[in-house]
Design an enzyme around this catalytic site. Structure first.
Site, PDB file in Angstrom:
ATOM      1  N   LYS A  41       1.450   4.659  -7.897  1.00 57.78           N
ATOM      2  CA  LYS A  41       1.008   5.510  -9.012  1.00 57.78           C
ATOM      3  C   LYS A  41      -0.097   6.391  -8.885  1.00 57.78           C
ATOM      4  CE  LYS A  41       0.388   5.497 -14.161  1.00 57.78           C
ATOM      5  NZ  LYS A  41       0.491   4.635 -15.335  1.00 57.78           N
ATOM      6  N   GLY A  46      -6.818   3.125  -6.093  1.00 58.47           N
ATOM      7  CA  GLY A  46      -6.406   2.756  -4.885  1.00 58.47           C
ATOM      8  C   GLY A  46      -5.335   3.993  -4.317  1.00 58.47           C
ATOM      9  N   CYS A  47      -4.740   4.542  -5.009  1.00 54.80           N
ATOM     10  CA  CYS A  47      -3.905   5.577  -4.580  1.00 54.80           C
ATOM     11  C   CYS A  47      -4.619   6.889  -4.395  1.00 54.80           C
ATOM     12  CB  CYS A  47      -2.613   5.906  -5.592  1.00 54.80           C
ATOM     13  SG  CYS A  47      -1.646   4.370  -5.634  1.00 54.80           S
ATOM     14  N   THR A  48      -5.699   6.940  -5.145  1.00 55.91           N
ATOM     15  CA  THR A  48      -6.642   8.216  -4.822  1.00 55.91           C
ATOM     16  C   THR A  48      -7.379   8.087  -3.559  1.00 55.91           C
ATOM     17  OG1 THR A  48      -6.850   8.650  -7.165  1.00 55.91           O
ATOM     18  CG2 THR A  48      -8.521   9.542  -5.758  1.00 55.91           C
ATOM     19  N   ALA A  51      -4.762   8.744  -0.702  1.00 58.32           N
ATOM     20  CA  ALA A  51      -4.444   9.902  -0.663  1.00 58.32           C
ATOM     21  C   ALA A  51      -5.465  11.077  -0.177  1.00 58.32           C
ATOM     22  CB  ALA A  51      -3.816  10.422  -2.048  1.00 58.32           C
TER      23      ALA A  51
END
Length: 157
Positions: A41, A46-48, A51
Protein backbone atom coordinates in the site's frame (compact mmCIF):
# COMPACT_ATOMS: atom_id res chain seq x y z
CA UNK A 1 0.03 -19.74 -4.61
CA UNK A 2 3.64 -20.19 -5.72
CA UNK A 3 5.82 -17.40 -7.05
CA UNK A 4 6.68 -17.31 -10.75
CA UNK A 5 9.85 -19.32 -11.28
CA UNK A 6 13.30 -18.38 -12.48
CA UNK A 7 13.79 -19.26 -16.14
CA UNK A 8 10.12 -18.97 -17.05
CA UNK A 9 8.63 -16.20 -19.20
CA UNK A 10 7.42 -13.25 -17.16
CA UNK A 11 3.65 -12.86 -17.30
CA UNK A 12 2.78 -10.08 -19.73
CA UNK A 13 0.58 -7.28 -18.49
CA UNK A 14 -0.70 -3.82 -19.24
CA UNK A 15 -1.56 -1.57 -16.28
CA UNK A 16 -2.14 2.13 -15.74
CA UNK A 17 0.68 4.10 -14.17
CA UNK A 18 0.42 7.02 -11.75
CA UNK A 19 -0.29 9.37 -14.67
CA UNK A 20 -3.10 7.25 -16.07
CA UNK A 21 -0.95 6.00 -18.98
CA UNK A 22 -1.03 2.35 -19.98
CA UNK A 23 2.31 0.59 -19.46
CA UNK A 24 2.99 -2.88 -20.87
CA UNK A 25 5.79 -5.22 -19.87
CA UNK A 26 6.19 -6.14 -23.54
CA UNK A 27 7.37 -2.56 -24.25
CA UNK A 28 10.66 -3.36 -22.52
CA UNK A 29 11.39 -6.75 -24.10
CA UNK A 30 14.67 -6.60 -25.99
CA UNK A 31 15.29 -3.08 -24.67
CA UNK A 32 15.72 -3.05 -20.87
CA UNK A 33 15.93 -5.31 -17.86
CA UNK A 34 12.99 -4.80 -15.51
CA UNK A 35 12.96 -4.76 -11.73
CA UNK A 36 9.30 -5.49 -10.97
CA UNK A 37 8.33 -5.22 -7.35
CA UNK A 38 5.05 -5.73 -5.55
CA UNK A 39 4.17 -3.76 -2.43
CA UNK A 40 1.04 -3.65 -0.24
CA UNK A 41 0.00 0.00 0.00
CA UNK A 42 1.30 3.40 -1.07
CA UNK A 43 2.11 5.97 1.62
CA UNK A 44 2.54 3.46 4.43
CA UNK A 45 5.82 3.55 6.39
CA UNK A 46 7.45 0.39 4.99
CA UNK A 47 6.37 1.04 1.41
CA UNK A 48 7.64 4.62 1.65
CA UNK A 49 11.08 3.52 2.90
CA UNK A 50 11.25 0.96 0.08
CA UNK A 51 10.18 3.44 -2.62
CA UNK A 52 12.58 6.15 -1.43
CA UNK A 53 15.49 3.71 -1.58
CA UNK A 54 14.60 2.92 -5.19
CA UNK A 55 14.15 6.64 -5.95
CA UNK A 56 17.60 7.45 -4.61
CA UNK A 57 19.15 4.62 -6.66
CA UNK A 58 17.57 5.46 -10.02
CA UNK A 59 20.88 6.39 -11.67
CA UNK A 60 22.49 3.13 -10.56
CA UNK A 61 19.60 1.10 -12.03
CA UNK A 62 19.86 3.11 -15.26
CA UNK A 63 23.60 2.34 -15.49
CA UNK A 64 22.65 -1.34 -15.34
CA UNK A 65 20.13 -0.88 -18.18
CA UNK A 66 17.27 -1.60 -15.77
CA UNK A 67 13.93 0.13 -15.31
CA UNK A 68 11.93 -0.15 -12.11
CA UNK A 69 8.20 -0.73 -11.97
CA UNK A 70 6.31 -1.02 -8.68
CA UNK A 71 2.89 -2.67 -8.51
CA UNK A 72 0.25 -2.25 -5.80
CA UNK A 73 -3.53 -2.57 -5.52
CA UNK A 74 -3.76 1.21 -5.05
CA UNK A 75 -5.82 3.44 -7.34
CA UNK A 76 -4.12 5.71 -9.88
CA UNK A 77 -5.19 8.70 -7.75
CA UNK A 78 -3.43 7.33 -4.67
CA UNK A 79 -0.31 6.54 -6.72
CA UNK A 80 -0.01 10.08 -8.04
CA UNK A 81 -0.26 11.39 -4.46
CA UNK A 82 2.47 8.94 -3.40
CA UNK A 83 4.68 10.04 -6.29
CA UNK A 84 4.17 13.74 -5.51
CA UNK A 85 4.63 13.43 -1.77
CA UNK A 86 7.84 11.38 -2.00
CA UNK A 87 9.16 12.86 -5.28
CA UNK A 88 9.33 9.39 -6.81
CA UNK A 89 11.03 9.03 -10.18
CA UNK A 90 9.96 5.61 -11.39
CA UNK A 91 6.81 3.89 -12.61
CA UNK A 92 4.05 3.03 -10.13
CA UNK A 93 1.39 0.68 -11.48
CA UNK A 94 -2.19 0.26 -10.31
CA UNK A 95 -3.41 -3.35 -10.04
CA UNK A 96 -6.70 -2.76 -8.21
CA UNK A 97 -8.15 -6.17 -9.09
CA UNK A 98 -4.74 -7.76 -8.25
CA UNK A 99 -4.78 -9.97 -11.36
CA UNK A 100 -1.16 -9.17 -12.26
CA UNK A 101 -0.09 -9.60 -8.64
CA UNK A 102 -1.79 -13.01 -8.61
CA UNK A 103 -0.17 -14.03 -11.91
CA UNK A 104 3.27 -13.59 -10.29
CA UNK A 105 2.23 -15.45 -7.12
CA UNK A 106 2.51 -12.30 -5.00
CA UNK A 107 -1.11 -12.39 -3.75
CA UNK A 108 -1.66 -14.82 -0.91
CA UNK A 109 -2.85 -15.34 2.64
CA UNK A 110 -1.21 -13.06 5.20
CA UNK A 111 -1.43 -12.80 8.98
CA UNK A 112 -1.36 -9.66 11.08
CA UNK A 113 -2.19 -9.47 14.77
CA UNK A 114 -3.92 -12.85 14.66
CA UNK A 115 -6.08 -11.91 11.67
CA UNK A 116 -5.78 -13.71 8.33
CA UNK A 117 -6.53 -11.98 5.05
CA UNK A 118 -5.55 -12.02 1.38
CA UNK A 119 -2.97 -9.43 0.42
CA UNK A 120 0.22 -8.52 -1.42
CA UNK A 121 3.39 -10.40 -0.52
CA UNK A 122 6.22 -7.87 -0.66
CA UNK A 123 8.34 -9.45 -3.40
CA UNK A 124 10.52 -8.64 -6.39
CA UNK A 125 11.20 -10.15 -9.79
CA UNK A 126 14.18 -9.35 -12.00
CA UNK A 127 13.18 -9.79 -15.64
CA UNK A 128 15.85 -9.92 -18.33
CA UNK A 129 15.69 -8.23 -21.71
CA UNK A 130 14.69 -11.62 -23.11
CA UNK A 131 11.47 -11.53 -21.06
CA UNK A 132 12.53 -14.38 -18.75
CA UNK A 133 12.49 -14.19 -14.98
CA UNK A 134 16.12 -14.13 -13.89
CA UNK A 135 15.73 -13.79 -10.12
CA UNK A 136 12.97 -13.89 -7.50
CA UNK A 137 13.22 -12.11 -4.15
CA UNK A 138 10.31 -13.66 -2.21
CA UNK A 139 10.87 -11.70 1.00
CA UNK A 140 12.10 -8.16 0.70
CA UNK A 141 13.51 -5.97 3.44
CA UNK A 142 12.24 -2.46 2.85
CA UNK A 143 15.40 -0.71 4.07
CA UNK A 144 17.83 -2.69 1.89
CA UNK A 145 15.65 -3.63 -1.09
CA UNK A 146 17.38 -1.24 -3.49
CA UNK A 147 20.89 -2.36 -2.46
CA UNK A 148 19.98 -6.05 -2.56
CA UNK A 149 18.45 -5.72 -6.04
CA UNK A 150 21.35 -3.64 -7.38
CA UNK A 151 23.90 -6.13 -6.06
CA UNK A 152 22.15 -9.07 -7.72
CA UNK A 153 21.77 -7.26 -11.06
CA UNK A 154 25.44 -6.13 -11.04
CA UNK A 155 26.64 -9.68 -10.42
CA UNK A 156 24.30 -11.52 -12.75
CA UNK A 157 23.08 -9.43 -15.69
Amino acid sequence: MAFSEVGTPASDFSLFNQRGEKVSLADFRGVKNVLLYFYPKAMTPGCTVQACGIRDSKDQFAELDTVVMAVSPDSVDRLVKFEDKQELNFTLLSDEDHQVTESYGAWDMKKFMGREYMGVLRSTFVIGKDGLIKHVMPKVKTKTHHDDALAWIKENL
